[in-house]
Motif scaffolding. Structure first.
Motif, PDB file in Angstrom:
ATOM      1  N   LEU A  21      14.765 -87.710  -5.124  1.00  0.00           N
ATOM      2  CA  LEU A  21      13.870 -86.571  -5.297  1.00  0.00           C
ATOM      3  C   LEU A  21      14.168 -85.815  -6.590  1.00  0.00           C
ATOM      4  CD1 LEU A  21      13.621 -85.348  -1.620  1.00  0.00           C
ATOM      5  CD2 LEU A  21      11.701 -86.013  -3.071  1.00  0.00           C
ATOM      6  N   MET A  40      13.610 -78.579   3.381  1.00  0.00           N
ATOM      7  CA  MET A  40      14.123 -79.565   2.425  1.00  0.00           C
ATOM      8  C   MET A  40      14.756 -80.735   3.171  1.00  0.00           C
ATOM      9  SD  MET A  40      13.321 -78.765  -0.600  1.00  0.00           S
ATOM     10  CE  MET A  40      11.829 -78.169   0.143  1.00  0.00           C
ATOM     11  N   MET A  75       5.549 -88.829  -1.923  1.00  0.00           N
ATOM     12  CA  MET A  75       5.250 -87.405  -2.063  1.00  0.00           C
ATOM     13  C   MET A  75       3.740 -87.159  -2.064  1.00  0.00           C
ATOM     14  SD  MET A  75       8.025 -85.796  -1.867  1.00  0.00           S
ATOM     15  CE  MET A  75       7.621 -84.151  -2.437  1.00  0.00           C
ATOM     16  N   TRP A  94      11.277 -76.679  -5.422  1.00  0.00           N
ATOM     17  CA  TRP A  94      12.715 -76.958  -5.420  1.00  0.00           C
ATOM     18  C   TRP A  94      13.082 -77.991  -6.489  1.00  0.00           C
ATOM     19  CZ3 TRP A  94      16.725 -75.175  -2.209  1.00  0.00           C
ATOM     20  CH2 TRP A  94      17.914 -75.898  -2.246  1.00  0.00           C
ATOM     21  N   TYR A  95      12.396 -79.130  -6.482  1.00  0.00           N
ATOM     22  CA  TYR A  95      12.796 -80.244  -7.350  1.00  0.00           C
ATOM     23  C   TYR A  95      12.136 -80.242  -8.724  1.00  0.00           C
ATOM     24  CZ  TYR A  95      15.241 -82.277  -3.417  1.00  0.00           C
ATOM     25  OH  TYR A  95      16.115 -82.480  -2.385  1.00  0.00           O
ATOM     26  N   LEU A 118      11.907 -82.806   4.387  1.00  0.00           N
ATOM     27  CA  LEU A 118      11.332 -83.566   3.272  1.00  0.00           C
ATOM     28  C   LEU A 118      12.177 -84.804   2.983  1.00  0.00           C
ATOM     29  CD1 LEU A 118       9.192 -83.776   1.048  1.00  0.00           C
ATOM     30  CD2 LEU A 118      10.696 -82.382  -0.384  1.00  0.00           C
ATOM     31  N   LYS A 119      13.488 -84.646   2.997  1.00  0.00           N
ATOM     32  CA  LYS A 119      14.377 -85.794   2.770  1.00  0.00           C
ATOM     33  C   LYS A 119      14.188 -86.848   3.852  1.00  0.00           C
ATOM     34  CE  LYS A 119      17.754 -82.933   0.426  1.00  0.00           C
ATOM     35  NZ  LYS A 119      19.073 -82.303   0.517  1.00  0.00           N
ATOM     36  N   GLY A 130       8.884 -78.553  -1.737  1.00  0.00           N
ATOM     37  CA  GLY A 130       9.652 -79.558  -2.478  1.00  0.00           C
ATOM     38  C   GLY A 130       9.361 -79.497  -3.965  1.00  0.00           C
ATOM     39  N   TRP A 131       8.108 -79.224  -4.317  1.00  0.00           N
ATOM     40  CA  TRP A 131       7.715 -79.085  -5.727  1.00  0.00           C
ATOM     41  C   TRP A 131       8.472 -77.923  -6.367  1.00  0.00           C
ATOM     42  CZ3 TRP A 131       4.636 -81.901  -8.937  1.00  0.00           C
ATOM     43  CH2 TRP A 131       4.244 -81.318 -10.135  1.00  0.00           C
ATOM     44  N   ASP A 183      18.079 -87.179  -1.796  1.00  0.00           N
ATOM     45  CA  ASP A 183      18.198 -86.046  -2.722  1.00  0.00           C
ATOM     46  C   ASP A 183      18.233 -86.535  -4.170  1.00  0.00           C
ATOM     47  OD1 ASP A 183      18.528 -83.163  -3.117  1.00  0.00           O
ATOM     48  OD2 ASP A 183      20.538 -83.686  -3.819  1.00  0.00           O
TER      49      ASP A 183
END
Length: 119
Positions: free
Chosen positions: A9, A101, A59, A76-77, A104-105, A73-74, A6
């Motif tokens: 990211l 998410m 990524m 979110w982060y 993704l992690k 993810g885009w 996290d």
């Protein structure tokens, strides 16, 4: 370990947002460089290092293999959208956003492990 992914990211999100805006300067022979956030009174400077570049590569692979996971993810982060907006945009439930998410992690953890083993 999920906290490690996290944090990486989040740093990747700041880097990608700056890269998207076109304010990143890549020096010729430096393993790290600084991205200065302009326009604010805080004068924040974020360090971009090998870890961020490694996450950027991971990524890129996620984008090629699982584009829906990458774009979530885009959102979110990088964009910093709330869960409800992401769920609405991707036409899914809030719980699905949290599950993706988490997935993704896991991709980041596995990708970083594979990257380190190759070195």
């Amino acid at each position: 370990m999920s906290d490690w992914a996290d944090e990486k990211l989040k740093k990747w999100g700041v880097f990608s947002a700056m890269k998207e805006k076109g304010v990143c300067g890549f020096p010729a022979q430096s393993p790290t460089f600084r991205v200065e956030l302009s326009g604010g009174s805080s004068g924040t400077v974020a360090l971009v290092d090998a870890d961020v570049m490694m996450i950027d590569g991971i990524m890129s692979r996620v984008k090629a293999e699982k584009p829906s996971l990458f774009w979530m993810g885009w959102d979110w982060y990088v964009k910093g959208l709330p869960v409800s907006s992401i769920a609405f945009h991707h036409r899914c439930a809030n719980k699905t956003v949290y599950n993706r998410m988490s997935a993704l992690k896991k991709h980041v953890l596995i990708g970083s492990r594979d990257f380190i083993l190759k070195i």
